[in-house]
Design a protein around this motif. Structure first.
Motif, PDB file in Angstrom:
ATOM      1  N   ASN A   8      11.431  68.778   6.158  1.00 30.19           N
ATOM      2  CA  ASN A   8      10.819  69.242   7.413  1.00 30.19           C
ATOM      3  C   ASN A   8      11.589  68.794   8.655  1.00 30.19           C
ATOM      4  OD1 ASN A   8       8.730  70.390   5.886  1.00 30.19           O
ATOM      5  ND2 ASN A   8       7.530  68.499   5.944  1.00 30.19           N
ATOM      6  N   GLY A   9      12.906  68.734   8.536  1.00 29.94           N
ATOM      7  CA  GLY A   9      13.736  68.389   9.679  1.00 29.94           C
ATOM      8  C   GLY A   9      13.827  66.913   9.996  1.00 29.94           C
ATOM      9  N   HIS A  10      13.266  66.062   9.134  1.00 31.19           N
ATOM     10  CA  HIS A  10      13.296  64.626   9.397  1.00 31.19           C
ATOM     11  C   HIS A  10      14.564  63.987   8.840  1.00 31.19           C
ATOM     12  CE1 HIS A  10       9.362  64.358  11.210  1.00 31.19           C
ATOM     13  NE2 HIS A  10       8.889  65.145  10.258  1.00 31.19           N
ATOM     14  N   SER A  11      14.982  62.920   9.503  1.00 33.57           N
ATOM     15  CA  SER A  11      16.194  62.197   9.125  1.00 33.57           C
ATOM     16  C   SER A  11      15.964  60.713   9.377  1.00 33.57           C
ATOM     17  CB  SER A  11      17.381  62.692   9.955  1.00 33.57           C
ATOM     18  OG  SER A  11      17.185  62.364  11.326  1.00 33.57           O
ATOM     19  N   ALA A  12      16.977  59.904   9.076  1.00 36.23           N
ATOM     20  CA  ALA A  12      16.864  58.470   9.352  1.00 36.23           C
ATOM     21  C   ALA A  12      16.720  58.212  10.847  1.00 36.23           C
ATOM     22  CB  ALA A  12      18.074  57.732   8.797  1.00 36.23           C
ATOM     23  N   ASP A  13      17.220  59.128  11.665  1.00 32.50           N
ATOM     24  CA  ASP A  13      17.090  59.000  13.120  1.00 32.50           C
ATOM     25  C   ASP A  13      15.801  59.624  13.645  1.00 32.50           C
ATOM     26  OD1 ASP A  13      19.564  57.691  13.466  1.00 32.50           O
ATOM     27  OD2 ASP A  13      20.613  59.613  13.341  1.00 32.50           O
ATOM     28  N   ASN A  14      15.145  60.406  12.804  1.00 34.64           N
ATOM     29  CA  ASN A  14      13.910  61.084  13.198  1.00 34.64           C
ATOM     30  C   ASN A  14      12.922  61.031  12.033  1.00 34.64           C
ATOM     31  OD1 ASN A  14      11.994  62.789  14.441  1.00 34.64           O
ATOM     32  ND2 ASN A  14      12.945  64.609  13.517  1.00 34.64           N
ATOM     33  N   PRO A  15      12.479  59.828  11.655  1.00 33.88           N
ATOM     34  CA  PRO A  15      11.647  59.690  10.457  1.00 33.88           C
ATOM     35  C   PRO A  15      10.213  60.149  10.687  1.00 33.88           C
ATOM     36  CG  PRO A  15      11.884  57.566  11.522  1.00 33.88           C
ATOM     37  CD  PRO A  15      12.762  58.521  12.286  1.00 33.88           C
ATOM     38  N   ALA A  16       9.561  60.568   9.611  1.00 37.22           N
ATOM     39  CA  ALA A  16       8.159  60.970   9.685  1.00 37.22           C
ATOM     40  C   ALA A  16       7.216  59.788   9.486  1.00 37.22           C
ATOM     41  CB  ALA A  16       7.864  62.041   8.638  1.00 37.22           C
ATOM     42  N   TYR A  17       7.792  58.620   9.173  1.00 34.62           N
ATOM     43  CA  TYR A  17       7.024  57.389   8.976  1.00 34.62           C
ATOM     44  C   TYR A  17       8.004  56.246   9.221  1.00 34.62           C
ATOM     45  CZ  TYR A  17       3.667  54.110   6.950  1.00 34.62           C
ATOM     46  OH  TYR A  17       2.775  53.078   6.782  1.00 34.62           O
ATOM     47  N   PRO A  18       7.531  55.073   9.684  1.00 35.17           N
ATOM     48  CA  PRO A  18       8.453  53.955   9.930  1.00 35.17           C
ATOM     49  C   PRO A  18       9.398  53.722   8.753  1.00 35.17           C
ATOM     50  CG  PRO A  18       6.288  53.397  10.746  1.00 35.17           C
ATOM     51  CD  PRO A  18       6.143  54.727  10.063  1.00 35.17           C
ATOM     52  N   ILE A  19      10.672  53.587   9.045  1.00 36.45           N
ATOM     53  CA  ILE A  19      11.701  53.599   8.010  1.00 36.45           C
ATOM     54  C   ILE A  19      12.134  52.185   7.642  1.00 36.45           C
ATOM     55  CG2 ILE A  19      13.728  53.671   9.523  1.00 36.45           C
ATOM     56  CD1 ILE A  19      14.734  55.992   7.677  1.00 36.45           C
ATOM     57  N   GLY A  20      12.579  52.023   6.396  1.00 35.67           N
ATOM     58  CA  GLY A  20      13.057  50.721   5.951  1.00 35.67           C
ATOM     59  C   GLY A  20      13.604  50.807   4.544  1.00 35.67           C
ATOM     60  N   ASN A  21      13.675  49.672   3.852  1.00 32.80           N
ATOM     61  CA  ASN A  21      14.241  49.688   2.504  1.00 32.80           C
ATOM     62  C   ASN A  21      13.283  50.359   1.528  1.00 32.80           C
ATOM     63  OD1 ASN A  21      12.294  47.805   1.763  1.00 32.80           O
ATOM     64  ND2 ASN A  21      13.745  46.249   1.125  1.00 32.80           N
ATOM     65  N   THR A  22      13.715  50.502   0.292  1.00 34.53           N
ATOM     66  CA  THR A  22      12.939  51.257  -0.687  1.00 34.53           C
ATOM     67  C   THR A  22      13.295  50.764  -2.082  1.00 34.53           C
ATOM     68  OG1 THR A  22      12.407  53.520  -1.375  1.00 34.53           O
ATOM     69  CG2 THR A  22      14.679  53.074  -0.789  1.00 34.53           C
ATOM     70  N   HIS A  23      12.371  50.908  -3.016  1.00 36.43           N
ATOM     71  CA  HIS A  23      12.607  50.410  -4.381  1.00 36.43           C
ATOM     72  C   HIS A  23      11.507  50.971  -5.273  1.00 36.43           C
ATOM     73  CE1 HIS A  23      14.020  46.742  -6.935  1.00 36.43           C
ATOM     74  NE2 HIS A  23      13.458  47.641  -7.733  1.00 36.43           N
ATOM     75  N   GLY A  24      11.877  51.498  -6.427  1.00 34.82           N
ATOM     76  CA  GLY A  24      10.863  52.025  -7.332  1.00 34.82           C
ATOM     77  C   GLY A  24      11.470  52.618  -8.577  1.00 34.82           C
ATOM     78  N   GLY A  25      10.642  53.324  -9.345  1.00 35.11           N
ATOM     79  CA  GLY A  25      11.110  53.898 -10.591  1.00 35.11           C
ATOM     80  C   GLY A  25      10.219  55.032 -11.056  1.00 35.11           C
ATOM     81  N   ILE A  26      10.629  55.660 -12.157  1.00 27.80           N
ATOM     82  CA  ILE A  26       9.932  56.814 -12.732  1.00 27.80           C
ATOM     83  C   ILE A  26       9.099  56.366 -13.927  1.00 27.80           C
ATOM     84  CG2 ILE A  26      10.266  59.003 -13.964  1.00 27.80           C
ATOM     85  CD1 ILE A  26      12.835  59.409 -12.374  1.00 27.80           C
ATOM     86  N   GLU A  27       7.923  56.979 -14.086  1.00 25.42           N
ATOM     87  CA  GLU A  27       7.133  56.776 -15.302  1.00 25.42           C
ATOM     88  C   GLU A  27       6.451  58.085 -15.678  1.00 25.42           C
ATOM     89  OE1 GLU A  27       6.659  55.750 -18.300  1.00 25.42           O
ATOM     90  OE2 GLU A  27       6.643  53.665 -17.582  1.00 25.42           O
ATOM     91  N   CYS A  28       6.329  58.309 -16.989  1.00 23.29           N
ATOM     92  CA  CYS A  28       5.616  59.473 -17.512  1.00 23.29           C
ATOM     93  C   CYS A  28       4.229  59.023 -17.944  1.00 23.29           C
ATOM     94  CB  CYS A  28       6.377  60.078 -18.688  1.00 23.29           C
ATOM     95  SG  CYS A  28       5.592  61.560 -19.368  1.00 23.29           S
ATOM     96  N   ILE A  29       3.202  59.620 -17.341  1.00 17.74           N
ATOM     97  CA  ILE A  29       1.816  59.249 -17.618  1.00 17.74           C
ATOM     98  C   ILE A  29       1.068  60.485 -18.099  1.00 17.74           C
ATOM     99  CG2 ILE A  29      -0.267  58.176 -16.686  1.00 17.74           C
ATOM    100  CD1 ILE A  29       1.531  57.145 -14.357  1.00 17.74           C
ATOM    101  N   GLN A  30       0.630  60.453 -19.331  1.00 19.14           N
ATOM    102  CA  GLN A  30      -0.113  61.580 -19.901  1.00 19.14           C
ATOM    103  C   GLN A  30       0.653  62.897 -19.749  1.00 19.14           C
ATOM    104  OE1 GLN A  30      -2.373  59.912 -21.761  1.00 19.14           O
ATOM    105  NE2 GLN A  30      -4.229  60.865 -20.972  1.00 19.14           N
TER     106      GLN A  30
END
Length: 469
Positions: free
Chosen positions: A260-282
């Motif tokens: 939707n036109g958002h970037s690190a310079d124009n974020p849709a929510y306060p920006i910062g680091n990130t960390h996570g993973g994928i899981e298959c549930i049901q």
């Protein structure tokens, strides 16, 4: 999937700050293993490790399992003695192994327990057959953010940190992400660490590996999810667990970078680091991540979104929503907490990112750090600020009520799009430190819609909740 109740983002209670969450299914429960921020803390990950779990048949029913490993259990003190992002794997002996690193070190340590959410005990540090602790010598690869993959009868340990500089003060090398194979004891390396994602990896600008390796095998492909720092969780794939990874794309950004036109310079929510993973549930895949709150990098909360993997192994980027694990839009009627905002946008112009960060609206709570009693709210809404909530399934509506406090005079426009005409306007005339209700008529078309609240006026206010009637 049956769920007893609706579930929002963040999916854990609002007083809980679990970033870096690695999702794993053991038995019939989904477990989240992450670091643990302290509300109003002064650094990352200041609290002990805790665990939350939910039955895979109902991922709205989260249970607090308690503290599983304390900082004081680490046998030697290095610098700040903070427990960074962990991962957990079930060993071939049936026990559970917690991999972690502490701040100001380049060592991956391991704790062990007979159950996934029990009391872990220190087991040792990752070492070679001679007993040498990996990551302690000059010119070794810097060890950080462990991720573990059990692949058949083989065990792979991923690690790595890649800031702009190329080595730390002791000469350990920041080369990107690297992998080593472990022996069945879950502690001794079988092969020397080798680079799998280099600092010169081929990828778009802003997508290079920074930290947070998380690897899963899905069908015949290995998916390597990682943080590119400010732009979100990206992924590479390979037919092999230890080589030939190719960049594929961005999966999720809590700031909607790339959507939707958002970037690190124009974020849709306060920006910062990130960390996570994928899981298959049901049978359904989800990406787990974290968002920021309290106008700081040190109060991060767990969020998740459903993803789809097509027949070619591609994952399309998903937007940040308020409904996350809910399995669909939220019911378009009832009371909702303001802290489930997935978009917080300040349209004002600032001279720097720092000034924007300081002035923008944010999610916070009253009181001290705690393990009970919800109470988060949206703070510091002022002229030109927008709070967005996605998505609701509307039927018949006639009124919307917001619970607010503060000192402000203006209009709170209620829209169905980030940039759009209001469908109603709530008059804001308040000079109160106590919560009060304000309302307006609300007639919205049936169907799936987002809600955006945009303030235009003087002063600023907090919002605790909104009710759709």
């Amino acid at each position: 999937m049956y769920m007893k109740k609706q579930i929002f983002n963040p999916y854990l209670p609002s007083y809980e700050y679990i970033p870096d969450g690695e999702p794993h299914i053991f038995g019939d429960r989904l477990y989240i293993f992450g670091s643990h921020d302290k509300f109003n803390g002064n650094d990352y990950c200041e609290n002990d490790y805790v665990c939350w779990s939910a039955p895979i048949q109902d991922i709205s029913d989260w249970k607090y399992e308690g503290v599983i490993y304390k900082k004081e259990q680490h046998p030697y003190k290095i610098g700040r003695n903070i427990l960074f992002a962990p991962d957990v794997a079930k060993g071939f002996d049936g026990r559970y192994y917690l991999y972690y690193s502490v701040a100001d070190s380049s060592i991956i340590s391991v704790a062990v327990c007979d159950s996934p959410c029990g009391k872990y005990e220190y087991y040792g540090d990752i070492k070679d057959a001679s007993g040498h602790i990996i990551g302690t010598d000059e010119e070794e690869y810097f060890q950080f953010d462990p991720g573990v993959l059990i692949d058949g009868d083989r065990i792979y340990l991923y690690s790595g940190y890649c800031p702009k500089k190329e080595q730390d003060q002791y000469g350990r090398l920041y080369v990107g992400a690297h992998v080593t194979e472990l022996e069945k004891d879950m502690l001794t390396i079988k092969t020397k660490p080798k680079i799998v994602l280099s600092r010169d990896m081929v990828c778009p600008e802003g997508a290079k590996y920074f930290e947070a390796p998380s690897v899963r095998k899905i069908k015949d492909l290995y998916y390597f999810v990682y943080s590119a720092r400010l732009t979100g969780l990206h992924y590479c794939t390979s037919k092999y667990p230890d080589r030939d990874f190719v960049y594929r794309g961005l999966i999720h950004s809590t700031s909607d970078v790339g959507i939707n036109g958002h970037s690190a310079d124009n974020p849709a929510y306060p920006i910062g680091n990130t960390h996570g993973g994928i899981e298959c549930i049901q049978g359904k895949y989800y990406i787990f991540n974290h968002r920021f709150s309290n106008n700081t990098s040190y109060c991060r909360q767990a969020v998740a979104e459903p993803i789809e993997i097509d027949e070619h192994g591609n994952i399309m980027q998903v937007e940040a929503t308020s409904c996350g694990l809910n399995g669909g839009p939220l019911i378009g009627k009832g009371v909702y907490p303001a802290y489930i905002a997935c978009n917080l946008i300040d349209t004002n112009t600032y001279d720097s990112h720092e000034k924007r960060h300081e002035a923008a609206p944010f999610i916070t709570q009253d009181g001290e750090d705690r393990e009970c009693e919800p109470g988060q709210y949206l703070a510091s809404m002022k002229d030109g600020c927008i709070a967005g909530y996605k998505y609701f399934q509307f039927d018949e509506t006639h009124k919307i009520v917001v619970k607010v406090r503060g000192h402000a005079s203006g209009e709170l426009k209620v829209c169905l799009m980030e940039i759009g005409e209001p469908i109603t306007v709530i008059k804001i005339e308040i000079a109160e430190d106590e919560w009060m209700d304000l309302s307006a008529p609300f007639d919205v078309k049936k169907g799936k819609q987002a809600l955006f609240f945009e303030y235009e006026g003087e002063g600023k206010f907090d919002m605790l909740s909104f009710e759709i009637q």
